[in-house]
Motif scaffolding. Structure first.
Motif, PDB file in Angstrom:
ATOM      1  N   LYS B  11      13.710  -4.425  -4.731  1.00  0.00           N
ATOM      2  CA  LYS B  11      12.512  -4.674  -3.919  1.00  0.00           C
ATOM      3  C   LYS B  11      11.399  -3.683  -4.273  1.00  0.00           C
ATOM      4  CE  LYS B  11      12.675  -7.009  -0.238  1.00  0.00           C
ATOM      5  NZ  LYS B  11      12.692  -7.478   1.168  1.00  0.00           N
ATOM      6  N   ILE B  13       7.237  -2.727  -3.655  1.00  0.00           N
ATOM      7  CA  ILE B  13       5.891  -2.878  -3.102  1.00  0.00           C
ATOM      8  C   ILE B  13       4.950  -2.149  -4.042  1.00  0.00           C
ATOM      9  CG2 ILE B  13       4.325  -2.308  -1.195  1.00  0.00           C
ATOM     10  CD1 ILE B  13       6.711  -2.449   0.694  1.00  0.00           C
ATOM     11  N   GLN B  21       2.986   0.799   4.578  1.00  0.00           N
ATOM     12  CA  GLN B  21       4.047  -0.161   4.864  1.00  0.00           C
ATOM     13  C   GLN B  21       5.446   0.442   4.855  1.00  0.00           C
ATOM     14  OE1 GLN B  21       1.876  -3.957   3.272  1.00  0.00           O
ATOM     15  NE2 GLN B  21       4.077  -4.255   3.127  1.00  0.00           N
ATOM     16  N   VAL B  25       9.156  -1.117   6.266  1.00  0.00           N
ATOM     17  CA  VAL B  25      10.326  -1.210   5.387  1.00  0.00           C
ATOM     18  C   VAL B  25      11.531  -0.548   6.061  1.00  0.00           C
ATOM     19  CG1 VAL B  25      11.337  -0.267   3.261  1.00  0.00           C
ATOM     20  CG2 VAL B  25       9.084  -1.375   3.203  1.00  0.00           C
ATOM     21  N   GLN B 172      14.786   0.190  -2.891  1.00  0.00           N
ATOM     22  CA  GLN B 172      13.383  -0.169  -2.639  1.00  0.00           C
ATOM     23  C   GLN B 172      12.514   0.901  -3.280  1.00  0.00           C
ATOM     24  OE1 GLN B 172      11.712  -2.498   0.116  1.00  0.00           O
ATOM     25  NE2 GLN B 172      10.046  -1.942  -1.260  1.00  0.00           N
TER      26      GLN B 172
END
Lengths: 356, 356
Positions: B11, B13, B21, B25, B172
């Motif tokens: 993942k 961003i 954000q 998350v 992430q």
């Protein structure tokens, strides 16, 4: 402003001849004696050597799928039921082996095995409630980027629209460029152009950021090595172009060509690859440089597109295509920005379709 | 032949300002009232505005880490114990905020919270038994590719070697180019050059395949836009270059520069970024074009490397560096192929080190 949290394929095998490793990938999922795998395979492979190389074990299901037409929600629901009829237990993995249509079928079946009620109700964005069955993508045609995307595009009762969700993304892809050798030239070209067009739409779009840009720029260079330079490693390069084009789109959006192509495909049944080429060829006002280079690539490979497809169609058929195309809001927003609704007129679209 | 099954960050961003954000998350990981998150933050941020933007909730631990020296196994074990002392429960996520060293510390602590016995015993390849705690990487310096890699490089009691495993990979990453603005110029340059050098080593290596090549070629073009063209979007571009350089290495390997730099770093304590630059500057026989372009980039940015570092060191100190460098088998195999042991002689390495 909200930023997309991009779900990517978490495991990738890349390499000529790597198909032999599919068995060991699946071995990690098989835990008990009655665990089984479902292989959804494009039926063009039924008579080809690949059919004998599918690493099946006791209890596995090999289902050959026909993708002469674009995948439908009915087809997905039928396949899901077929899997469920043979075993009360769910498979431990669903493996798609084929082009973009077959990969999308595999993604959709893996989702529907865990989400009740028929696939049509999940057409849209983030409507999936439960994670999919483990699913693996093995492309044998390259270009669509289906191996990298978070959608499974289906023709449903009222629309052609994808099952877009993080759960749609493959758990594993296996990119073996040996598998894409020897496909018919037209299919190779049309599908490859899907990747080229993705890049043009992404790079000219309002949604572009540096992530999408880096991927699209590289995918476009790779397309040129494949379709202009005729590079010795063109199969590997096309496979990477397709993957990187998909990665670009996942963080941006397609544009005018896909919006027009969707109308054409939904109403007349044109397959995605050729549909995109037909649409792109009339979009010189939108993408002048891209269309010029696309035509040069067609010339080089002696590709001749059908003409006058829509010229004499009844007005109501054209109107239907226009309506489908117009409904692709995010795509037009990528082309024109937030103000797209003032710019995407019936007249403009009608003129475009009449030229196809 | 066996093909690597490459585990990527699932993942991502990407975007200027996307740090806001991080809270949402982490919210997805917080399930009960006593769930907590550990933030490992480079202590240069203690006095900077970012310190006040860390999205902490009740019970979270914010630990500022000092990475003036390269991370060590002792440091990882100390941090792991510190987390365990405060709570009998494990955190639901470990977030690293900083450069490559801090990201590697976060990866290592996330691993060690689930794997008993001290991190030194896991230095090597695929020695990790249990999955890590969910972990997130937020780079504030770009170049090393630590955000994309499957290693966490640590100086241990007997060697500088990574915890290399699929479990090491972040769950992430959040790539906010605003965070890398304003770092000291030398650090910006040396760390950025780590990316450039990755690309050179990857593209000139024997392990190269089309996947690694596509990523390395694009990362190199991005480095040129940053360090030669001085592009207006250079922060975004450097962030993408670092990520793509990391993706390239994950499917190939670094080479002679990293092998020499490891010797320098382990014995003299040079940080990875400057260590690589010192090593690369004497490797014109290995990478002639790359070293020439690197020197042009140094000139453009008025970077002056220290000289005569090893010239007068005792022979046994040089011998130790040579031994560390020589032990990097996979790196030398990438340079020379299977036959590397005949080519990597003490004499050759000694001559290289004496020139640094």
């Amino acid at each position: 402003m909200s930023f997309k949290n991009f779900k990517c394929v978490p495991k990738i095998i890349f390499g000529r001849g790597s198909f032999v490793q599919l068995d060991s990938v699946l071995a990690a999922e098989r835990k008990t004696d009655d665990d089984f795998v479902v292989f959804l395979v494009d039926d063009v492979h039924r008579q080809r050597p690949l059919a004998n190389r599918i690493p099946t074990h006791n209890g596995d299901q090999v289902i050959y799928v026909n993708v002469d037409d674009e995948p439908t929600t009915d087809q997905v629901d039928g396949l899901t039921e077929q899997v469920q009829t043979v075993s009360h237990k769910a498979p431990v993995s669903v493996v798609g082996i084929g082009g973009g249509s077959t990969l999308d079928l595999a993604k959709a079946v893996a989702l529907m095995l865990n989400n009740a009620g028929g696939s049509a109700q999940y057409q849209g964005w983030d409507l999936i409630n439960h994670a999919a069955i483990h699913h693996v993508g093995v492309p044998t045609v390259s270009g669509t980027g289906a191996e990298a995307s978070r959608t499974a595009v289906l023709c449903g009762p009222v629309q052609k629209l994808g099952l877009n969700s993080d759960h749609t993304v493959f758990d594993q892809i296996l990119l073996d460029s040996e598998l894409i050798a020897g496909i018919p030239k037209q299919q190779w070209f049309y599908t490859g152009m899907d990747c080229y067009i993705h890049c043009i739409e992404s790079l000219n779009g309002t949604f572009l950021n540096e992530f999408a840009k880096a991927y699209a720029e590289k995918a476009m260079l790779l397309c040129r090595e494949v379709f202009i330079d005729d590079h010795a490693d063109k199969d590997d390069k096309l496979m990477m172009a397709s993957f990187m084009g998909g990665m670009s789109i996942a963080y941006s959006q397609v544009g005018a060509c896909h919006a027009v192509s969707y109308g054409l495909g939904y109403v007349l049944g044109y397959h995605h690859g050729i549909g995109n080429c037909l649409a792109f060829n009339v979009l010189e006002d939108f993408y002048p440089e891209g269309v010029a280079e696309f035509r040069a690539m067609m010339n080089k490979h002696n590709i001749v597109l059908p003409t006058n497809i829509c010229k004499d169609l009844p007005d109501q058929t054209i109107a239907k295509m226009v309506a489908v195309s117009k409904s692709m809001g995010p795509l037009w927003e990528n082309v024109y920005g937030a103000d797209w609704q003032n710019k995407v007129t019936d007249e403009m679209l009608t003129q475009l379709f009449r030229r196809i």
